[in-house]
Design a protein around this motif. Sequence first.
Motif, PDB file in Angstrom:
ATOM      1  N   ASN A 162      -6.675  -2.055  -6.484  1.00  0.00           N
ATOM      2  CA  ASN A 162      -6.723  -2.312  -4.891  1.00  0.00           C
ATOM      3  C   ASN A 162      -8.077  -3.182  -5.130  1.00  0.00           C
ATOM      4  O   ASN A 162      -8.367  -4.162  -4.570  1.00  0.00           O
ATOM      5  CB  ASN A 162      -6.182  -1.542  -3.760  1.00  0.00           C
ATOM      6  N   ASN A 169       1.071  -1.218   0.129  1.00  0.00           N
ATOM      7  CA  ASN A 169       0.364  -0.224   0.063  1.00  0.00           C
ATOM      8  C   ASN A 169       1.054   1.363  -0.132  1.00  0.00           C
ATOM      9  O   ASN A 169       0.209   2.405  -0.215  1.00  0.00           O
ATOM     10  CB  ASN A 169      -1.073  -0.069   1.236  1.00  0.00           C
ATOM     11  N   TYR A 190       0.071   0.161  -5.123  1.00  0.00           N
ATOM     12  CA  TYR A 190      -0.817  -1.462  -5.853  1.00  0.00           C
ATOM     13  C   TYR A 190      -0.735  -1.797  -7.070  1.00  0.00           C
ATOM     14  O   TYR A 190      -0.815  -3.078  -7.248  1.00  0.00           O
ATOM     15  CB  TYR A 190      -1.952  -1.448  -4.995  1.00  0.00           C
TER      16      TYR A 190
END
Length: 429
Positions: free
Chosen positions: A225, A42, A245
């Motif tokens: 994501n 992340n 991501y």
Amino acid sequence: MNFENNLAFAKAQDNSDSLRKFRAQFLFPKSKGKDFIYLCGNSLGLQPKVAQDVLKLQLDNWANYAVEGWFEGEEPWMFYHKELKKLMAPLVGASEAEVCPMNTLTVNLHLLMVSFYQPKEKRFKIIMEGGAFPSDQYAIESQVRFHGYDPKEAIIEVFPRAGESILRTEDILAQIKENGEEIALVLFGGINYYTGQWYDMKSITRAGHEIGAVVGFDLAHAAGNVPVKLHDWGVDFACWCSYKYQNSGPGGISGIFVHEKHFNTDLNRFAGWWGYQENKRFKMEKGFIPEAGADGWQVSCTQVMPMALYHASLQIFQSAGSIVPLRNKSITLTAYLEFIINQVNIELGIEQYKIITPQNSADRGAQLSIIAKEKGKEIFDGLVANHILGDWREPDVIRLSPIPLYNSFEDIYLTGKALLEVSKQVLEL
């Protein structure tokens, strides 16, 4: 699914995982010859093994063609961004014409606000989530100052209720409605970087349009994501970075979305020659004529090397079936991490860890933000010493992100095992 806190269960899940082969396509950081369990995608995604090859190809093109590389070779640089547009569009629910890879995230946020933040008389305010990532805060603050407004008067921030960690959708929608006559722009993150909350983008967009405002999103933590449908939801604009991501490398190129309903409107923009009409660009004539679609927001020429890295990762997404199968695995993998964290609390006999990310999978992506109630930084450092790399956020939050392309159920089980052992040592239990 009934989860189990044991290695046999984790390995069984991995053996039945149709996406498990993609793990081998990434490079994991090492210490003392041992791979880290990497749960920090992340913040920065892992390097695809093919990254060096794609860079070598473009370096060879530069060496072999020099300036002619803009028009010669298998992938001339002049048109290279079009290859990426085909792969970007499905990840954000857009048409190819509505997306474009360019610049970096905050630069694009500013460029898009030039077009979409048009304060007039009473309608001059921007509404956003409280506690947004600083880049959003600073960009929005400077934009309202640029237009001559005081940020204290022009920016409405929506915060969680007292004693709560996440925003309630009804509170966001109520604030939009309550301030409707004064709001020019609704600008939220898709997913909050700190809590991992995925906002109800569809409802926020509808509410913003109902009061006559423009609606945009920063998708830094959402693109690649979770599945978003920017076109179908009617979102006016969005931008995102690609290095989290989407694994495009540190400082990787950004992407933008502009809904097709704005293509034929006379919007303000900061023009640059790469956004000029493509078939006439090299005539170098005065008077800016934008290229059709999102490409018309380009300013500077294509960033070939960062674009090549992004292209490499996007092709992995395509091989994996784009976002839907990845999301399906992500839901289960993140739920397993939640289960394991709760098991650690049970075995410690205290609630040492509190998950502030929403429990409902529809309200979160591949991230859990965990408050460590005692000695959080020492415990985080202990995890790193045990080859588990997440992310520490002051004052007391550990962020862990199980990425479906390269994380496994075994990773999650081993993380829980290490967290339990480290916690017992640090807390002297």
